[in-house]
Design an enzyme around this catalytic site. Sequence first.
Site, PDB file in Angstrom:
ATOM      1  N   ASP A  36      15.328  40.748  67.970  1.00  0.00           N
ATOM      2  CA  ASP A  36      15.222  39.859  67.047  1.00  0.00           C
ATOM      3  C   ASP A  36      16.494  39.802  66.209  1.00  0.00           C
ATOM      4  OD1 ASP A  36      14.752  41.987  65.549  1.00  0.00           O
ATOM      5  OD2 ASP A  36      13.192  41.093  64.524  1.00  0.00           O
ATOM      6  N   ARG A  95      36.758  36.731  48.808  1.00  0.00           N
ATOM      7  CA  ARG A  95      37.233  35.461  48.378  1.00  0.00           C
ATOM      8  C   ARG A  95      36.356  34.941  47.346  1.00  0.00           C
ATOM      9  NH1 ARG A  95      39.594  35.178  53.605  1.00  0.00           N
ATOM     10  NH2 ARG A  95      37.265  34.568  54.522  1.00  0.00           N
ATOM     11  N   GLN A  96      35.063  35.467  47.478  1.00  0.00           N
ATOM     12  CA  GLN A  96      34.328  34.640  46.406  1.00  0.00           C
ATOM     13  C   GLN A  96      34.051  35.609  45.097  1.00  0.00           C
ATOM     14  OE1 GLN A  96      30.523  32.927  48.228  1.00  0.00           O
ATOM     15  NE2 GLN A  96      31.416  33.643  50.100  1.00  0.00           N
ATOM     16  N   ASP A 167      50.413  30.965  46.914  1.00  0.00           N
ATOM     17  CA  ASP A 167      49.521  30.194  46.226  1.00  0.00           C
ATOM     18  C   ASP A 167      49.677  30.908  44.629  1.00  0.00           C
ATOM     19  OD1 ASP A 167      47.171  31.973  46.154  1.00  0.00           O
ATOM     20  OD2 ASP A 167      46.506  31.146  47.937  1.00  0.00           O
ATOM     21  N   LYS A 190      49.572  25.779  46.006  1.00  0.00           N
ATOM     22  CA  LYS A 190      48.578  25.072  46.914  1.00  0.00           C
ATOM     23  C   LYS A 190      47.386  24.655  46.163  1.00  0.00           C
ATOM     24  CE  LYS A 190      45.950  28.396  49.591  1.00  0.00           C
ATOM     25  NZ  LYS A 190      45.538  29.204  50.282  1.00  0.00           N
ATOM     26  N   ARG A 192      43.782  23.660  46.810  1.00  0.00           N
ATOM     27  CA  ARG A 192      42.563  23.566  48.310  1.00  0.00           C
ATOM     28  C   ARG A 192      41.566  22.279  47.759  1.00  0.00           C
ATOM     29  NH1 ARG A 192      42.411  26.660  52.279  1.00  0.00           N
ATOM     30  NH2 ARG A 192      43.123  28.992  52.035  1.00  0.00           N
ATOM     31  N   ASP A 218      50.787  37.474  52.043  1.00  0.00           N
ATOM     32  CA  ASP A 218      49.537  37.098  51.935  1.00  0.00           C
ATOM     33  C   ASP A 218      48.295  38.139  51.869  1.00  0.00           C
ATOM     34  OD1 ASP A 218      47.395  35.166  50.721  1.00  0.00           O
ATOM     35  OD2 ASP A 218      47.771  33.823  52.303  1.00  0.00           O
ATOM     36  N   THR A 223      42.036  30.710  59.226  1.00  0.00           N
ATOM     37  CA  THR A 223      42.592  29.679  60.127  1.00  0.00           C
ATOM     38  C   THR A 223      43.959  29.772  60.306  1.00  0.00           C
ATOM     39  OG1 THR A 223      42.806  28.074  58.252  1.00  0.00           O
ATOM     40  CG2 THR A 223      40.547  28.347  59.024  1.00  0.00           C
ATOM     41  N   THR A 226      46.910  28.081  55.736  1.00  0.00           N
ATOM     42  CA  THR A 226      47.938  28.295  54.545  1.00  0.00           C
ATOM     43  C   THR A 226      49.357  28.635  55.167  1.00  0.00           C
ATOM     44  OG1 THR A 226      46.058  29.199  53.311  1.00  0.00           O
ATOM     45  CG2 THR A 226      48.202  29.875  52.873  1.00  0.00           C
TER      46      THR A 226
HETATM   47  C1  R5P Z   1      43.350  32.431  50.085  1.00  0.00           C
HETATM   48  O1  R5P Z   1      43.188  32.246  48.842  1.00  0.00           O
HETATM   49  C2  R5P Z   1      43.575  33.626  50.600  1.00  0.00           C
HETATM   50  O2  R5P Z   1      44.534  34.557  49.868  1.00  0.00           O
HETATM   51  C3  R5P Z   1      44.579  33.287  51.847  1.00  0.00           C
HETATM   52  O3  R5P Z   1      45.633  32.410  51.608  1.00  0.00           O
HETATM   53  C4  R5P Z   1      43.503  32.700  52.720  1.00  0.00           C
HETATM   54  O4  R5P Z   1      42.444  33.151  52.833  1.00  0.00           O
HETATM   55  C5  R5P Z   1      44.051  32.125  53.984  1.00  0.00           C
HETATM   56  O5  R5P Z   1      43.100  31.472  54.685  1.00  0.00           O
HETATM   57  P1  R5P Z   1      43.845  30.326  55.730  1.00  0.00           P
HETATM   58  O6  R5P Z   1      44.515  31.080  56.956  1.00  0.00           O
HETATM   59  O7  R5P Z   1      42.501  29.706  56.527  1.00  0.00           O
HETATM   60  O8  R5P Z   1      44.454  29.431  55.344  1.00  0.00           O
END
Ligand code: R5P
Length: 302
Positions: A36, A95-96, A167, A190, A192, A218, A223, A226
């Site tokens: 499970d 990130r949170q 950002d 930036k 979001r 960064d 993804t 950014t």
């Molecule tokens: C966002 O605030 C982080 O510092 C990165 O810029 C972010 O996690 C990048 O994510 P992604 O590649 O999805 O834009």
Amino acid sequence: MKPIIFAGNSNPELARNIASHLEMELGHVEIIRFADSECRVRVEEDVEEKDVFIIQSLSNPVDEFLMEFLLMGDAVKRGEPRRMIAVLPYHGYARQDRIHRPGECLSAQVVAKLIETVGFDKLITVELHSESIVGFFKIPVIHLSGLTVFYDLVKKLNEDVVIITPDAGALKRAQRFAESLDLPLALIEKKRDLDHPHKILNMRVVGEVKDKTAIIVDDAIVTGGTLMNAAYKLKEKGVRKVIAAATHADFVGGADKILQDSPIDGIWVTDTIDIPQVKYFSKLNVSSIATLIASEMKKMVK
Ligand code: R5P
């Protein structure tokens, strides 16, 4: 007494490299999954009165690797080690780190509480999304900057370089990077879409970038959105070459393809997160973080 290093399943190659820098091997631990999906952990070493390091990147699938790591901590703690040290090359849920909208959870703090509840005495981690996360812990946190492994690559460029923060939240990190290398800094604003994760509404370049090589600094690539958007904006502003330098390559979906097909000329990342061979692409350059982490661990057991 000789320390012991255990590793979870998220990035065994990095863990082996770290151990080998310390002229050690990884300790034996049995990690099994029930049908499970529940995880069970059993350490197969005598940890009593020893310093024990547990290495795990809290990367995708984050919850699975987080739980595995916490259970490893509990299994070790029951063996009464002298000290138990968490080594998180990539700290998930980072990130949170604040509540953006009413009603949201403060996930980074929850993870900090879990780590402390299990009984870790110390944490070594790399390139947190935000320094404020250190404040969620009562135990000492050693926060390393993974971006330092790129210093030599920047010096070798021998070009007119400007460092870019993608950002406002990443400004301090980019400032430190630029100052250490005595380079100018420019900013991208930036915006979001908070209702749609990873969606970017708007970007604006502030600063002198024309005819330069722009290095976007960064913490993580997820993804690739950014960086791709930033690269288009920078090229529009007359930048000659764009390089992206990020500590964590947390590639999801088609990030590899997005980045390869983007106007970015080179992507520098580290191995804090295991990158499967199929996700490698020709613009990608991976530097290892193993020496940086190993030297910090060495200081602790001297
Ligand atoms: C966002 O605030 C982080 O510092 C990165 O810029 C972010 O996690 C990048 O994510 P992604 O590649 O999805 O834009």
